[in-house]
Design a protein around this motif. Structure first.
Motif, PDB file in Angstrom:
ATOM      1  N   UNK A   1      25.368  39.481 -33.180  1.00 47.92           N
ATOM      2  CA  UNK A   1      24.838  40.474 -33.805  1.00 47.92           C
ATOM      3  C   UNK A   1      23.690  39.837 -34.767  1.00 47.92           C
ATOM      4  N   UNK A   2      22.480  40.638 -34.592  1.00 46.87           N
ATOM      5  CA  UNK A   2      21.512  40.044 -35.350  1.00 46.87           C
ATOM      6  C   UNK A   2      21.317  41.057 -36.481  1.00 46.87           C
ATOM      7  N   UNK A   3      21.284  40.429 -37.648  1.00 51.43           N
ATOM      8  CA  UNK A   3      21.159  41.406 -39.000  1.00 51.43           C
ATOM      9  C   UNK A   3      19.997  40.892 -39.960  1.00 51.43           C
ATOM     10  N   UNK A   4      19.404  41.258 -40.865  1.00 44.08           N
ATOM     11  CA  UNK A   4      19.069  40.748 -42.082  1.00 44.08           C
ATOM     12  C   UNK A   4      19.783  40.984 -43.352  1.00 44.08           C
ATOM     13  N   UNK A   5      20.044  39.828 -44.054  1.00 46.46           N
ATOM     14  CA  UNK A   5      20.576  39.803 -45.376  1.00 46.46           C
ATOM     15  C   UNK A   5      19.731  39.377 -46.252  1.00 46.46           C
ATOM     16  N   UNK A  12      25.298  36.757 -36.575  1.00 45.81           N
ATOM     17  CA  UNK A  12      26.571  36.347 -36.716  1.00 45.81           C
ATOM     18  C   UNK A  12      27.516  37.043 -35.899  1.00 45.81           C
ATOM     19  N   UNK A  13      28.786  36.601 -35.808  1.00 48.87           N
ATOM     20  CA  UNK A  13      29.738  36.951 -34.813  1.00 48.87           C
ATOM     21  C   UNK A  13      30.057  38.315 -35.132  1.00 48.87           C
ATOM     22  N   UNK A  14      30.470  39.066 -33.747  1.00 44.58           N
ATOM     23  CA  UNK A  14      30.919  40.593 -34.101  1.00 44.58           C
ATOM     24  C   UNK A  14      32.053  40.749 -33.148  1.00 44.58           C
ATOM     25  N   UNK A  15      32.522  41.837 -33.430  1.00 40.09           N
ATOM     26  CA  UNK A  15      33.891  42.138 -32.617  1.00 40.09           C
ATOM     27  C   UNK A  15      33.534  42.844 -31.326  1.00 40.09           C
ATOM     28  N   UNK A  16      34.639  43.031 -30.698  1.00 46.70           N
ATOM     29  CA  UNK A  16      33.965  43.447 -29.214  1.00 46.70           C
ATOM     30  C   UNK A  16      33.429  44.726 -29.311  1.00 46.70           C
ATOM     31  N   UNK A  17      33.636  45.685 -30.237  1.00 45.36           N
ATOM     32  CA  UNK A  17      32.917  46.791 -30.557  1.00 45.36           C
ATOM     33  C   UNK A  17      31.579  46.735 -30.751  1.00 45.36           C
ATOM     34  N   UNK A  26      31.367  40.668 -45.947  1.00 41.63           N
ATOM     35  CA  UNK A  26      31.181  40.042 -47.096  1.00 41.63           C
ATOM     36  C   UNK A  26      32.173  38.907 -47.120  1.00 41.63           C
ATOM     37  N   UNK A  27      33.182  38.535 -46.611  1.00 42.64           N
ATOM     38  CA  UNK A  27      34.103  37.578 -46.435  1.00 42.64           C
ATOM     39  C   UNK A  27      33.365  36.405 -45.800  1.00 42.64           C
ATOM     40  N   UNK A  28      32.783  36.856 -44.655  1.00 34.20           N
ATOM     41  CA  UNK A  28      31.963  35.826 -43.930  1.00 34.20           C
ATOM     42  C   UNK A  28      30.917  34.920 -44.705  1.00 34.20           C
ATOM     43  N   UNK A  29      30.416  35.558 -45.770  1.00 26.68           N
ATOM     44  CA  UNK A  29      29.370  34.911 -46.715  1.00 26.68           C
ATOM     45  C   UNK A  29      30.306  34.631 -47.878  1.00 26.68           C
ATOM     46  N   UNK A  54      30.684  50.331 -41.535  1.00 24.85           N
ATOM     47  CA  UNK A  54      30.512  49.274 -40.249  1.00 24.85           C
ATOM     48  C   UNK A  54      29.002  48.911 -40.376  1.00 24.85           C
ATOM     49  N   UNK A  55      28.793  47.632 -39.915  1.00 29.33           N
ATOM     50  CA  UNK A  55      27.503  46.842 -39.996  1.00 29.33           C
ATOM     51  C   UNK A  55      27.293  46.812 -38.455  1.00 29.33           C
ATOM     52  N   UNK A  56      26.101  47.215 -38.135  1.00 31.31           N
ATOM     53  CA  UNK A  56      25.820  47.294 -36.814  1.00 31.31           C
ATOM     54  C   UNK A  56      24.409  46.286 -36.466  1.00 31.31           C
ATOM     55  N   UNK A  57      24.334  45.950 -35.206  1.00 34.36           N
ATOM     56  CA  UNK A  57      23.170  45.053 -34.896  1.00 34.36           C
ATOM     57  C   UNK A  57      21.915  45.668 -35.102  1.00 34.36           C
ATOM     58  N   UNK A  58      21.013  44.853 -36.059  1.00 33.62           N
ATOM     59  CA  UNK A  58      19.692  45.482 -36.386  1.00 33.62           C
ATOM     60  C   UNK A  58      19.881  45.928 -37.734  1.00 33.62           C
ATOM     61  N   UNK A  59      21.031  46.148 -38.268  1.00 32.68           N
ATOM     62  CA  UNK A  59      20.831  46.543 -39.882  1.00 32.68           C
ATOM     63  C   UNK A  59      20.155  45.455 -40.686  1.00 32.68           C
ATOM     64  N   UNK A  60      19.802  46.019 -41.869  1.00 27.18           N
ATOM     65  CA  UNK A  60      19.427  45.373 -43.131  1.00 27.18           C
ATOM     66  C   UNK A  60      20.217  45.541 -44.093  1.00 27.18           C
ATOM     67  N   UNK A  61      20.675  44.453 -44.827  1.00 27.66           N
ATOM     68  CA  UNK A  61      21.867  44.478 -45.753  1.00 27.66           C
ATOM     69  C   UNK A  61      21.306  43.773 -46.824  1.00 27.66           C
TER      70      UNK A  61
END
Length: 72
Positions: A1-5, A12-17, A26-29, A54-61
């Motif tokens: 999954x591609x996001x901007x942080x 980052x790795x995402x779930x099957x969904x 947050x835990x991953x970081x 939920x955080x989704x592909x393309x989100x800006x965090x």
């Protein structure tokens, strides 16, 4: 999954969904959710909604850490 942080592209790795819940992100970081404010796509997420957000592909965090101190 591609996001901007905090302005930086991240893959980052995402779930099957195809999503990730905010606490897992947050835990991953290695970020303590009690000590930060989070905005997703420009919308501040209230702390009582972290678990259901939920955080989704393309989100800006944006993750802002609380900093204490200052002069009296």
């Amino acid at each position: 999954m591609n996001i901007t942080v905090n302005g930086k592209p991240r893959d980052i790795e995402r779930s099957a969904s195809g999503e990730m819940d905010l606490p897992a992100l947050l835990h991953a970081f290695d970020v303590n959710p009690r000590l930060v404010a989070v905005a997703i796509n420009g919308e501040v997420v209230p702390k009582d909604r972290y678990e259901s957000t939920r955080v989704r592909d393309g989100d800006t965090i944006e993750i802002v850490r609380m900093v204490g101190g200052g002069a009296l």
